[in-house]
Scaffold this active site. Structure first.
Site, PDB file in Angstrom:
ATOM      1  N   ARG A  25       0.509  -1.102   0.255  1.00  0.00           N
ATOM      2  CA  ARG A  25      -0.157   0.095  -0.172  1.00  0.00           C
ATOM      3  C   ARG A  25       1.424   1.459   0.093  1.00  0.00           C
ATOM      4  NH1 ARG A  25      -5.183  -1.610   1.152  1.00  0.00           N
ATOM      5  NH2 ARG A  25      -5.874   0.255   0.974  1.00  0.00           N
ATOM      6  N   ARG A  29      -2.925   6.821   0.984  1.00  0.00           N
ATOM      7  CA  ARG A  29      -3.832   8.012   1.816  1.00  0.00           C
ATOM      8  C   ARG A  29      -2.608   8.446   3.001  1.00  0.00           C
ATOM      9  NH1 ARG A  29      -9.398   5.422   3.529  1.00  0.00           N
ATOM     10  NH2 ARG A  29      -7.702   3.248   3.776  1.00  0.00           N
ATOM     11  N   ARG A  38      -6.520  12.448  -5.408  1.00  0.00           N
ATOM     12  CA  ARG A  38      -8.417  12.060  -4.459  1.00  0.00           C
ATOM     13  C   ARG A  38      -8.967  13.583  -4.281  1.00  0.00           C
ATOM     14  NH1 ARG A  38     -11.455   9.533  -4.180  1.00  0.00           N
ATOM     15  NH2 ARG A  38     -12.100   8.080  -2.160  1.00  0.00           N
ATOM     16  N   ASP A  74      -6.836  -2.167  -7.164  1.00  0.00           N
ATOM     17  CA  ASP A  74      -7.534  -3.161  -5.643  1.00  0.00           C
ATOM     18  C   ASP A  74      -7.863  -4.326  -6.449  1.00  0.00           C
ATOM     19  OD1 ASP A  74      -8.125  -1.547  -3.045  1.00  0.00           O
ATOM     20  OD2 ASP A  74      -9.781  -3.811  -4.013  1.00  0.00           O
ATOM     21  N   TYR A 151     -15.335 -11.142   0.639  1.00  0.00           N
ATOM     22  CA  TYR A 151     -15.958  -9.407   0.882  1.00  0.00           C
ATOM     23  C   TYR A 151     -16.652 -10.326   0.273  1.00  0.00           C
ATOM     24  CZ  TYR A 151     -11.729  -6.993   2.806  1.00  0.00           C
ATOM     25  OH  TYR A 151     -11.008  -6.275   2.789  1.00  0.00           O
TER      26      TYR A 151
HETATM   27  O1  CP3 Z   1       0.680   1.267  -3.355  1.00  0.00           O
HETATM   28  C1  CP3 Z   1      -0.078   0.507  -3.387  1.00  0.00           C
HETATM   29  O2  CP3 Z   1      -0.202  -1.006  -2.598  1.00  0.00           O
HETATM   30  C2  CP3 Z   1      -1.424   0.760  -4.143  1.00  0.00           C
HETATM   31  C3  CP3 Z   1      -2.393  -0.608  -4.408  1.00  0.00           C
HETATM   32  C4  CP3 Z   1      -3.756  -1.474  -3.354  1.00  0.00           C
HETATM   33  C5  CP3 Z   1      -4.319  -0.599  -3.401  1.00  0.00           C
HETATM   34  N1  CP3 Z   1      -5.248  -1.522  -1.869  1.00  0.00           N
HETATM   35  C6  CP3 Z   1      -5.537   0.277  -3.179  1.00  0.00           C
HETATM   36  C7  CP3 Z   1      -7.246   1.180  -2.520  1.00  0.00           C
HETATM   37  C8  CP3 Z   1      -3.636  -2.515  -3.087  1.00  0.00           C
HETATM   38  C9  CP3 Z   1      -2.242  -2.812  -3.922  1.00  0.00           C
HETATM   39  C10 CP3 Z   1      -4.279  -2.980  -2.505  1.00  0.00           C
HETATM   40  C11 CP3 Z   1      -4.550  -4.325  -1.723  1.00  0.00           C
HETATM   41  C12 CP3 Z   1      -5.562  -4.405  -1.002  1.00  0.00           C
HETATM   42  N2  CP3 Z   1      -7.315  -3.675  -1.046  1.00  0.00           N
HETATM   43  C13 CP3 Z   1      -6.238  -5.415   0.000  1.00  0.00           C
HETATM   44  C14 CP3 Z   1      -5.029  -6.909   0.700  1.00  0.00           C
HETATM   45  C15 CP3 Z   1      -4.161  -5.657   0.918  1.00  0.00           C
HETATM   46  C16 CP3 Z   1      -4.778  -5.591   2.614  1.00  0.00           C
HETATM   47  O3  CP3 Z   1      -4.545  -3.978   3.550  1.00  0.00           O
HETATM   48  O4  CP3 Z   1      -4.699  -6.482   3.273  1.00  0.00           O
HETATM   49  C17 CP3 Z   1      -7.710  -4.853   0.410  1.00  0.00           C
HETATM   50  C18 CP3 Z   1      -7.756  -5.905   1.865  1.00  0.00           C
HETATM   51  C19 CP3 Z   1      -7.817  -4.539  -0.222  1.00  0.00           C
HETATM   52  C20 CP3 Z   1     -10.116  -4.411  -0.137  1.00  0.00           C
HETATM   53  C21 CP3 Z   1      -9.441  -2.918   0.193  1.00  0.00           C
HETATM   54  N3  CP3 Z   1      -9.621  -1.026  -0.718  1.00  0.00           N
HETATM   55  C22 CP3 Z   1     -10.281  -2.369   1.341  1.00  0.00           C
HETATM   56  C23 CP3 Z   1     -10.641  -2.409   2.301  1.00  0.00           C
HETATM   57  C24 CP3 Z   1     -10.311  -0.302   0.734  1.00  0.00           C
HETATM   58  C25 CP3 Z   1     -10.593   0.443   1.812  1.00  0.00           C
HETATM   59  C26 CP3 Z   1      -9.743   0.756   3.347  1.00  0.00           C
HETATM   60  C27 CP3 Z   1      -8.862   1.152   3.050  1.00  0.00           C
HETATM   61  O5  CP3 Z   1      -7.530   0.356   3.472  1.00  0.00           O
HETATM   62  O6  CP3 Z   1      -8.128   1.499   2.301  1.00  0.00           O
HETATM   63  C28 CP3 Z   1      -9.616  -0.339  -0.224  1.00  0.00           C
HETATM   64  C29 CP3 Z   1      -9.698   0.973  -0.765  1.00  0.00           C
HETATM   65  C30 CP3 Z   1      -8.059   1.373  -0.567  1.00  0.00           C
HETATM   66  N4  CP3 Z   1      -7.568   0.501  -1.447  1.00  0.00           N
HETATM   67  C31 CP3 Z   1      -7.491   2.101  -1.342  1.00  0.00           C
HETATM   68  C32 CP3 Z   1      -6.335   2.272  -1.790  1.00  0.00           C
HETATM   69  C33 CP3 Z   1      -5.214   3.694  -2.057  1.00  0.00           C
HETATM   70  C34 CP3 Z   1      -8.293   3.730  -0.223  1.00  0.00           C
HETATM   71  C35 CP3 Z   1      -9.812   4.388  -1.145  1.00  0.00           C
HETATM   72  C36 CP3 Z   1      -8.981   6.070  -0.825  1.00  0.00           C
HETATM   73  O7  CP3 Z   1      -8.698   6.382  -1.775  1.00  0.00           O
HETATM   74  O8  CP3 Z   1     -10.014   6.105  -0.146  1.00  0.00           O
END
Ligand code: CP3
Length: 346
Positions: A25, A29, A38, A74, A151
Site C-alpha cells: 500500500r 492515503r 483523490r 485494488d 468480501y
Molecule cells: O500502493 C498500493 O499498494 C496501492 C494499490 C492497492 C490498493 N489496495 C489501493 C487502495 C493495493 C495493493 C490494495 C490491496 C488491497 N485492497 C487489499 C490487500 C492488502 C491489505 O491491505 O490487506 C485489500 C484487503 C483491499 C480492499 C480494500 N480496498 C479496502 C479494505 C479498502 C478501504 C480501506 C483501506 O484500507 O483503504 C480499499 C480501498 C483502497 N484501495 C484505497 C487505496 C489507496 C483507499 C481508497 C481511498 O482513496 O479512499
C-alpha cells in the site's frame, strides 16, 4: 546494481548487493500527493485512468528509496467486474451492493466479457511500465480466491467474516464453486498484468489467517493452486501474502507459489526454517512507523542483520511491511526505513 536488477535478482533468489525494498500500500492515503489526486477524482476513476493511476503509483518512488512499484488498482476489481457493485464510502471500508449468499447469487456473477471490463488494470500496468522504463521493478497483483470470496459473501469489510466462514461449513460446494470462478478470473487478470509488463504478481489473501490449518487445506489450497499454477506457467514469480498466517506456514509447502509475504508476527527466521527454498518478503510492523524515526532505523537494521544471518543469507529476501501502510503514517518514518535498507549497499 540498479533497482530493477536488484528486484529481479531477489525474485530469482540470486545474490544481491542488498535486499530490495517496497511497501504494501505504498501509494495510498498517507501521501499528500495521493490525497490531492483523490480530492479531485473518485477512487475507481483513478484506477481506470492510466495517467492518474501511474501518477499515484510513482508518488512513493519519487519520495523514497524504493526498488519496486506496484500498479495502482485494488483487489476488489474482480468482484466489481463480476457485478458485485463495489463502492468505497468516505472513512469506511468497501461496500457491496450485491452479496453472495446463495446459488442464485452465484448464477448472477457475469463472467462473459470479464477481461474487457478489467482491461483497465493491464492498461494501467502497461502505462506504468512504459513510464518507469526499467528504472524500478514492477508488481502486479490480485486478491486470492478466499479473500475475494470473503468480501463477496460478507458484502464488505468485517472483523471475523462470519457469513463467509459459516458458508465454508454450511455450503462447502457453493463456496468451492464461487472460489473456482474467482480463481479463473484471477488467472486471466494476473496473466494480463504479467503480459503488460509486471515482473511478478502478488496474491493478497489478507483474511486467510482467519482459517484453521485444516480449513485452509480443504477449502483454500485447491482454488489457490488452480490460480497460482497457471500464473506460474508464465515463467514469472507468484508471491502470496497472508495476514496472520504463522500457523499456515507448513501448509504453504503445498501451495504452488514462489514466494510468501510474511505478516509482522512471523519472523524470517521461522519462515525460512519452514520454507527453505521460497522467496520471502516482509515483515516490519506497519505500527512501527508510528514509533519515531530512531525506532524505525533500529528495527530495520535488526531485520537486515537477521536476513544476513539466515541459512543461505539474504538471498531471496525482500524487505516490506507485514501489512499495508496505515493512512496516518508519517512520511519521515517511511523515508527512514528505506534509507536504512539503502545504506546496506556496499
Ligand atoms: O500502493 C498500493 O499498494 C496501492 C494499490 C492497492 C490498493 N489496495 C489501493 C487502495 C493495493 C495493493 C490494495 C490491496 C488491497 N485492497 C487489499 C490487500 C492488502 C491489505 O491491505 O490487506 C485489500 C484487503 C483491499 C480492499 C480494500 N480496498 C479496502 C479494505 C479498502 C478501504 C480501506 C483501506 O484500507 O483503504 C480499499 C480501498 C483502497 N484501495 C484505497 C487505496 C489507496 C483507499 C481508497 C481511498 O482513496 O479512499
Amino acid at each position: 546494481m540498479d533497482r530493477r536488477q536488484r528486484f529481479l535478482a531477489a525474485l530469482a533468489r540470486q545474490p544481491v548487493d542488498r535486499p530490495p525494498v517496497w511497501l504494501m500500500r505504498q501509494a495510498g492515503r498517507y501521501l499528500s500527493g495521493y490525497r490531492a489526486v483523490r480530492a479531485e477524482h473518485g477512487f475507481w476513476e483513478v484506477c481506470r485512468t492510466p495517467e492518474l493511476s501511474t501518477r499515484v503509483a510513482l508518488e512513493p518512488l519519487q519520495r523514497f528509496a524504493l526498488d519496486a512499484a506496484i500498479v495502482f488498482s485494488d483487489i476488489l476489481v474482480v468482484p466489481e467486474a463480476l457485478g458485485a457493485g463495489v463502492s468505497f464510502e468516505k472513512g469506511e471500508g468497501p461496500l457491496f451492493t450485491n452479496v453472495l449468499r446463495s446459488r442464485a447469487d452465484l448464477a448472477k456473477w457475469n463472467t462473459t466479457g470479464l477481461m474487457e471490463r478489467l482491461a483497465y488494470v493491464p492498461n494501467a500496468v502497461k502505462h506504468l511500465s512504459q513510464t518507469l522504463d526499467g528504472s524500478h521493478g514492477l508488481l502486479g497483483f490480485t486478491g486470492a480466491p478466499f479473500t475475494l470470496f470473503a468480501y463477496s459473501v460478507e458484502g464488505g469489510g468485517s472483523d471475523d467474516f462470519r457469513h463467509a466462514r459459516a458458508m465454508l461449513a454450511s455450503e462447502p460446494g457453493l463456496a468451492r464453486d464461487a472460489m473456482n470462478v474467482l480463481a479463473d478470473a484471477i488467472v486471466e487478470l494476473g496473466l494480463a498484468e504479467l503480459a503488460a509488463g509486471a515482473d511478478a504478481v502478488q496474491l493478497f489473501d489478507t483474511w486467510g489467517g482467519l482459517l484453521t490449518k485444516d480449513e485452509y487445506r480443504a477449502h483454500v489450497v485447491p482454488p489457490l493452486n488452480r490460480a497460482a499454477s497457471k500464473l506460474r506457467a508464465s515463467g514469472k514469480p507468484v508471491i502470496l501474502f497472508i495476514k496472520g498466517g504463522m500457523h499456515l506456514l507448513e501448509v504453504l509447502e503445498e501451495v504452488e507459489v514462489d514466494g510468501v509475504s510474511l505478516d509482522w508476527r512471523t519472523s524470517f527466521t521461522e519462515a525460512r526454517a519452514a520454507l527453505p527454498h521460497h522467496l520471502l518478503q516482509g515483515q516490519l510492523d506497519p505500527v512501527l512507523l508510528f514509533a519515531g524515526e530512531e525506532a524505525v532505523r533500529q528495527r530495520t537494521r535488526a531485520l537486515l542483520d537477521e536476513l544476513d544471518a539466515l541459512p543461505g543469507g539474504n538471498r531471496g529476501c525482500i524487505v516490506n511491511l507485514g501489512h499495508g501502510i496505515l493512512p496516518q503514517t508519517p512520511e519521515r518514518s517511511v523515508a527512514a526505513l528505506c534509507e536504512e535498507v539503502a545504506a546496506r549497499a556496499p
